[in-house]
Scaffold this motif. Sequence first.
Motif, PDB file in Angstrom:
ATOM      1  N   ARG A   1      28.897 -76.779  94.553  1.00 35.52           N
ATOM      2  CA  ARG A   1      28.020 -75.602  94.500  1.00 35.52           C
ATOM      3  C   ARG A   1      28.169 -74.948  93.141  1.00 35.52           C
ATOM      4  NH1 ARG A   1      24.247 -74.553  98.656  1.00 35.52           N
ATOM      5  NH2 ARG A   1      25.020 -75.907 100.279  1.00 35.52           N
ATOM      6  N   ARG A   2      27.049 -74.672  92.492  1.00 31.00           N
ATOM      7  CA  ARG A   2      27.085 -73.955  91.209  1.00 31.00           C
ATOM      8  C   ARG A   2      26.044 -72.858  91.276  1.00 31.00           C
ATOM      9  NH1 ARG A   2      26.835 -76.553  85.962  1.00 31.00           N
ATOM     10  NH2 ARG A   2      28.482 -75.081  85.489  1.00 31.00           N
ATOM     11  N   THR A   3      26.366 -71.709  90.726  1.00 30.52           N
ATOM     12  CA  THR A   3      25.392 -70.611  90.785  1.00 30.52           C
ATOM     13  C   THR A   3      24.315 -70.852  89.735  1.00 30.52           C
ATOM     14  OG1 THR A   3      26.597 -69.305  89.194  1.00 30.52           O
ATOM     15  CG2 THR A   3      27.171 -68.996  91.509  1.00 30.52           C
ATOM     16  N   GLY A   4      23.151 -70.260  89.947  1.00 26.75           N
ATOM     17  CA  GLY A   4      22.009 -70.457  89.051  1.00 26.75           C
ATOM     18  C   GLY A   4      22.318 -70.168  87.589  1.00 26.75           C
ATOM     19  N   PRO A   5      22.786 -68.924  87.279  1.00 24.91           N
ATOM     20  CA  PRO A   5      23.033 -68.596  85.868  1.00 24.91           C
ATOM     21  C   PRO A   5      24.098 -69.494  85.248  1.00 24.91           C
ATOM     22  CG  PRO A   5      23.346 -66.670  87.297  1.00 24.91           C
ATOM     23  CD  PRO A   5      23.021 -67.816  88.172  1.00 24.91           C
ATOM     24  N   ALA A   6      25.113 -69.897  86.068  1.00 27.12           N
ATOM     25  CA  ALA A   6      26.201 -70.718  85.532  1.00 27.12           C
ATOM     26  C   ALA A   6      25.677 -72.077  85.079  1.00 27.12           C
ATOM     27  CB  ALA A   6      27.280 -70.899  86.583  1.00 27.12           C
ATOM     28  N   ARG A   7      24.721 -72.612  85.860  1.00 22.45           N
ATOM     29  CA  ARG A   7      24.163 -73.937  85.512  1.00 22.45           C
ATOM     30  C   ARG A   7      23.547 -73.923  84.128  1.00 22.45           C
ATOM     31  NH1 ARG A   7      22.669 -75.414  91.091  1.00 22.45           N
ATOM     32  NH2 ARG A   7      21.261 -73.683  90.968  1.00 22.45           N
TER      33      ARG A   7
ATOM     34  N   GLY B   1      32.211 -61.228  82.400  1.00 21.62           N
ATOM     35  CA  GLY B   1      31.133 -62.188  82.128  1.00 21.62           C
ATOM     36  C   GLY B   1      29.901 -61.984  82.988  1.00 21.62           C
ATOM     37  N   ILE B   2      29.252 -63.133  83.327  1.00 23.54           N
ATOM     38  CA  ILE B   2      27.946 -63.055  83.999  1.00 23.54           C
ATOM     39  C   ILE B   2      28.060 -62.604  85.466  1.00 23.54           C
ATOM     40  CG2 ILE B   2      26.837 -64.798  82.530  1.00 23.54           C
ATOM     41  CD1 ILE B   2      27.336 -66.859  84.731  1.00 23.54           C
ATOM     42  N   GLY B   3      29.250 -62.745  86.053  1.00 23.36           N
ATOM     43  CA  GLY B   3      29.443 -62.323  87.451  1.00 23.36           C
ATOM     44  C   GLY B   3      28.728 -63.240  88.450  1.00 23.36           C
TER      45      GLY B   3
ATOM     46  N   GLY C   1      31.068 -78.278  89.686  1.00 21.57           N
ATOM     47  CA  GLY C   1      31.230 -77.449  90.887  1.00 21.57           C
ATOM     48  C   GLY C   1      32.337 -77.936  91.799  1.00 21.57           C
ATOM     49  N   LEU C   2      33.364 -78.567  91.194  1.00 22.91           N
ATOM     50  CA  LEU C   2      34.469 -79.072  92.030  1.00 22.91           C
ATOM     51  C   LEU C   2      35.753 -78.268  91.839  1.00 22.91           C
ATOM     52  CD1 LEU C   2      34.410 -82.962  91.923  1.00 22.91           C
ATOM     53  CD2 LEU C   2      34.269 -81.494  93.917  1.00 22.91           C
ATOM     54  N   GLY C   3      35.900 -77.650  90.647  1.00 18.45           N
ATOM     55  CA  GLY C   3      37.168 -77.004  90.276  1.00 18.45           C
ATOM     56  C   GLY C   3      37.634 -75.991  91.305  1.00 18.45           C
ATOM     57  N   LEU C   4      36.751 -75.075  91.723  1.00 23.86           N
ATOM     58  CA  LEU C   4      37.181 -74.005  92.638  1.00 23.86           C
ATOM     59  C   LEU C   4      37.552 -74.544  94.016  1.00 23.86           C
ATOM     60  CD1 LEU C   4      34.924 -70.889  91.946  1.00 23.86           C
ATOM     61  CD2 LEU C   4      37.334 -71.229  91.432  1.00 23.86           C
ATOM     62  N   SER C   5      36.790 -75.556  94.484  1.00 28.25           N
ATOM     63  CA  SER C   5      37.118 -76.076  95.825  1.00 28.25           C
ATOM     64  C   SER C   5      38.484 -76.757  95.778  1.00 28.25           C
ATOM     65  CB  SER C   5      36.028 -77.010  96.342  1.00 28.25           C
ATOM     66  OG  SER C   5      36.068 -78.233  95.686  1.00 28.25           O
TER      67      SER C   5
ATOM     68  N   MET D   1      29.337 -69.075  99.104  1.00 29.00           N
ATOM     69  CA  MET D   1      29.347 -70.537  98.977  1.00 29.00           C
ATOM     70  C   MET D   1      30.205 -71.002  97.795  1.00 29.00           C
ATOM     71  SD  MET D   1      27.260 -71.076 101.378  1.00 29.00           S
ATOM     72  CE  MET D   1      26.749 -72.754 101.278  1.00 29.00           C
ATOM     73  N   LEU D   2      30.942 -70.064  97.214  1.00 23.69           N
ATOM     74  CA  LEU D   2      31.590 -70.359  95.929  1.00 23.69           C
ATOM     75  C   LEU D   2      32.578 -71.522  95.986  1.00 23.69           C
ATOM     76  CD1 LEU D   2      31.321 -68.962  93.192  1.00 23.69           C
ATOM     77  CD2 LEU D   2      33.469 -67.807  93.661  1.00 23.69           C
ATOM     78  N   PHE D   3      33.290 -71.624  97.110  1.00 24.43           N
ATOM     79  CA  PHE D   3      34.336 -72.657  97.178  1.00 24.43           C
ATOM     80  C   PHE D   3      33.855 -73.958  97.824  1.00 24.43           C
ATOM     81  CE2 PHE D   3      36.480 -68.614  96.784  1.00 24.43           C
ATOM     82  CZ  PHE D   3      37.409 -68.882  95.799  1.00 24.43           C
TER      83      PHE D   3
ATOM     84  N   GLY E   1      31.222 -58.732  85.702  1.00 28.54           N
ATOM     85  CA  GLY E   1      32.381 -59.609  85.541  1.00 28.54           C
ATOM     86  C   GLY E   1      33.002 -59.983  86.877  1.00 28.54           C
ATOM     87  N   SER E   2      34.031 -60.844  86.793  1.00 29.87           N
ATOM     88  CA  SER E   2      34.649 -61.343  88.025  1.00 29.87           C
ATOM     89  C   SER E   2      36.163 -61.232  87.942  1.00 29.87           C
ATOM     90  CB  SER E   2      34.304 -62.822  88.228  1.00 29.87           C
ATOM     91  OG  SER E   2      32.933 -63.046  88.034  1.00 29.87           O
ATOM     92  N   THR E   3      36.785 -61.053  89.122  1.00 32.00           N
ATOM     93  CA  THR E   3      38.248 -61.089  89.207  1.00 32.00           C
ATOM     94  C   THR E   3      38.622 -62.112  90.272  1.00 32.00           C
ATOM     95  OG1 THR E   3      38.397 -58.767  88.644  1.00 32.00           O
ATOM     96  CG2 THR E   3      40.311 -59.737  89.730  1.00 32.00           C
TER      97      THR E   3
HETATM   98  P1  ADP Z   1      32.282 -75.769  87.535  1.00 32.68           P
HETATM   99  O1  ADP Z   1      32.768 -74.616  86.746  1.00 32.68           O
HETATM  100  O2  ADP Z   1      32.734 -77.085  87.019  1.00 32.68           O
HETATM  101  O3  ADP Z   1      30.820 -75.719  87.835  1.00 32.68           O
HETATM  102  P2  ADP Z   1      33.875 -74.598  89.645  1.00 32.68           P
HETATM  103  O4  ADP Z   1      34.173 -75.097  91.023  1.00 32.68           O
HETATM  104  O5  ADP Z   1      35.045 -74.258  88.802  1.00 32.68           O
HETATM  105  O6  ADP Z   1      32.964 -75.701  88.994  1.00 32.68           O
HETATM  106  O7  ADP Z   1      32.975 -73.337  89.816  1.00 32.68           O
HETATM  107  C1  ADP Z   1      31.922 -73.345  90.740  1.00 32.68           C
HETATM  108  C2  ADP Z   1      30.852 -72.358  90.363  1.00 32.68           C
HETATM  109  O8  ADP Z   1      31.334 -71.014  90.536  1.00 32.68           O
HETATM  110  C3  ADP Z   1      30.465 -72.407  88.910  1.00 32.68           C
HETATM  111  O9  ADP Z   1      29.490 -73.390  88.689  1.00 32.68           O
HETATM  112  C4  ADP Z   1      29.914 -71.014  88.684  1.00 32.68           C
HETATM  113  O10 ADP Z   1      28.587 -70.976  89.168  1.00 32.68           O
HETATM  114  C5  ADP Z   1      30.763 -70.142  89.572  1.00 32.68           C
HETATM  115  N1  ADP Z   1      31.875 -69.485  88.862  1.00 32.68           N
HETATM  116  C6  ADP Z   1      33.180 -69.841  88.858  1.00 32.68           C
HETATM  117  N2  ADP Z   1      33.911 -68.985  88.113  1.00 32.68           N
HETATM  118  C7  ADP Z   1      33.053 -68.066  87.617  1.00 32.68           C
HETATM  119  C8  ADP Z   1      33.203 -66.894  86.796  1.00 32.68           C
HETATM  120  N3  ADP Z   1      34.401 -66.527  86.278  1.00 32.68           N
HETATM  121  N4  ADP Z   1      32.088 -66.169  86.513  1.00 32.68           N
HETATM  122  C9  ADP Z   1      30.885 -66.523  87.036  1.00 32.68           C
HETATM  123  N5  ADP Z   1      30.683 -67.602  87.818  1.00 32.68           N
HETATM  124  C10 ADP Z   1      31.743 -68.373  88.122  1.00 32.68           C
END
Ligand code: ADP
Length: 484
Positions: A418-424, A402-404, A431-435, A412-414, A457-459
Amino acid sequence: MSLRRIMTAAIAMLAALALAGAAALIILTTYLHRTTASMGSSVEGVRLAEALQVDLLSLYRLSDSLLRIPSDSPRSFAAIESNLRVHLTEARANAWSPQELALIDEAERTIANYLSARERVANLSTEQAARELVPPLEAALAALDQLVTFNVNEARTVQLQADRWDQIANIGGICVAALLVLGGGVLLWWLRRFVFRPLLDMSRAMRRFGAGRKRTRAPVAGPVELRDMARTFNDMANSLARQQEEQLTFLAGVAHDLRNPLSALKMSAALVTSGRPIPEERMQKTMALVRRQVARLDRMVGDLLDATRIEAGRFELSLEERDARELATAVVELYQAGGSSHDLRLQLPEEPVLLCCDATRVEQVLHNLVSNALKYSQGGSSVDVIVGYESEEAVLSVVDRGIGISSEELRMLFTPFRRTGPAREKAPGVGLGLSVARRIVEAHGGRIEVESRPGVGSTFRVRLPRARSAAQPAVASSPAETVH
Ligand code: ADP
């Protein structure tokens, strides 16, 4: 400048001044004592010299007109002679200086001359006796006069010295007092200017901040300790302001993310309750939409609840032995049944990968990773869920194309919210799931690793300890089969 150093220097300075004053006082009193003693000795010297003169004159008076010793007063004569000796001994004991001793020697010698002359004149005529006696008597009286003059001069010198020391003591006392007053004044001024003022400013800033003026910051001024305090307060105020901002952003995000599924549900409910006939196919689609939106809402609320429980330290696991293959299969099948447009693939080893875990929580982690992989990659692209093991660790990987994520954003991912620009732009989320996922994995004694490149992409790799009964001696990696 540090407050501790300044106070130490000021106290040392005042202590040195007080010590100097005390030392000067001791020297002065010692000197005054010596002066008084030497004055007393001079006065005593004068008294003794005069007593000797009186003794000589008394001796002279006791003599008859022929200057002979009268036969009726040999006792008084002997008493006066003994007085003379006593006074001479006392004068010698009282003497301080060699000059005085020399003068006493001289007086003793002339007195002895006079006394021996008296014995010699016993058989001489009056004129001859007078000629023999008067010169030694005058010589003895003159020697005693010199002794008196010497002691009077000594007393005057001592008095002059005492006067000079008195002046020195007065000037010294005034100087020490002035220095003490000046030192105390400078210290007070410095404390007022560099300690009390910054302290008052800081307490004012704290009061304002407490009263709700969140932009107020303490001025960084004064000694090092106060500047440190002000900086610490400012850091705390900044962090509180940041937290408040994050909470507001979070609330706005939650409200925004709740709105989308809610409006979808509202529209679906309006369609179903409109009373118009709905074709079967349309009905099916609407129900699927309702299910998806409810699931999304459920996940959001679940994440929020988990985040709150983690923050409050009330997060518990109910552990059981489970095969990681089963958990991964359940998650993948759920997404496959939901009609995902992605090519979702599952790779499992042949032998079980046993975990001692809270199965619901591990599934929750996998759900989050798979849903992110689907959310942040193009429909039609492949997403792999791979179960394997390395030595004593089970490894559950979710790989997307995907977008990576950029390397700066990876750090700052966890962090919550926090949400990355493109993801928003690409997909809704808070932005809570990963933490939450990281806390769950860490609570199991494991960790999450991420490798990602923007546009490629991401792993996400979850490493969990294998159940003890299942852990096998070091095997590099597990064989895997692919299930579509
Ligand atoms: P949410 O997805 O609800 O925003 P998460 O905590 O699950 O919250 O993810 C935090 C942020 O990490 C996302 O907003 C996104 O920016 C980034 N992210 C997580 N997983 C991916 C992925 N597979 N590819 C790209 N960005 C990701």
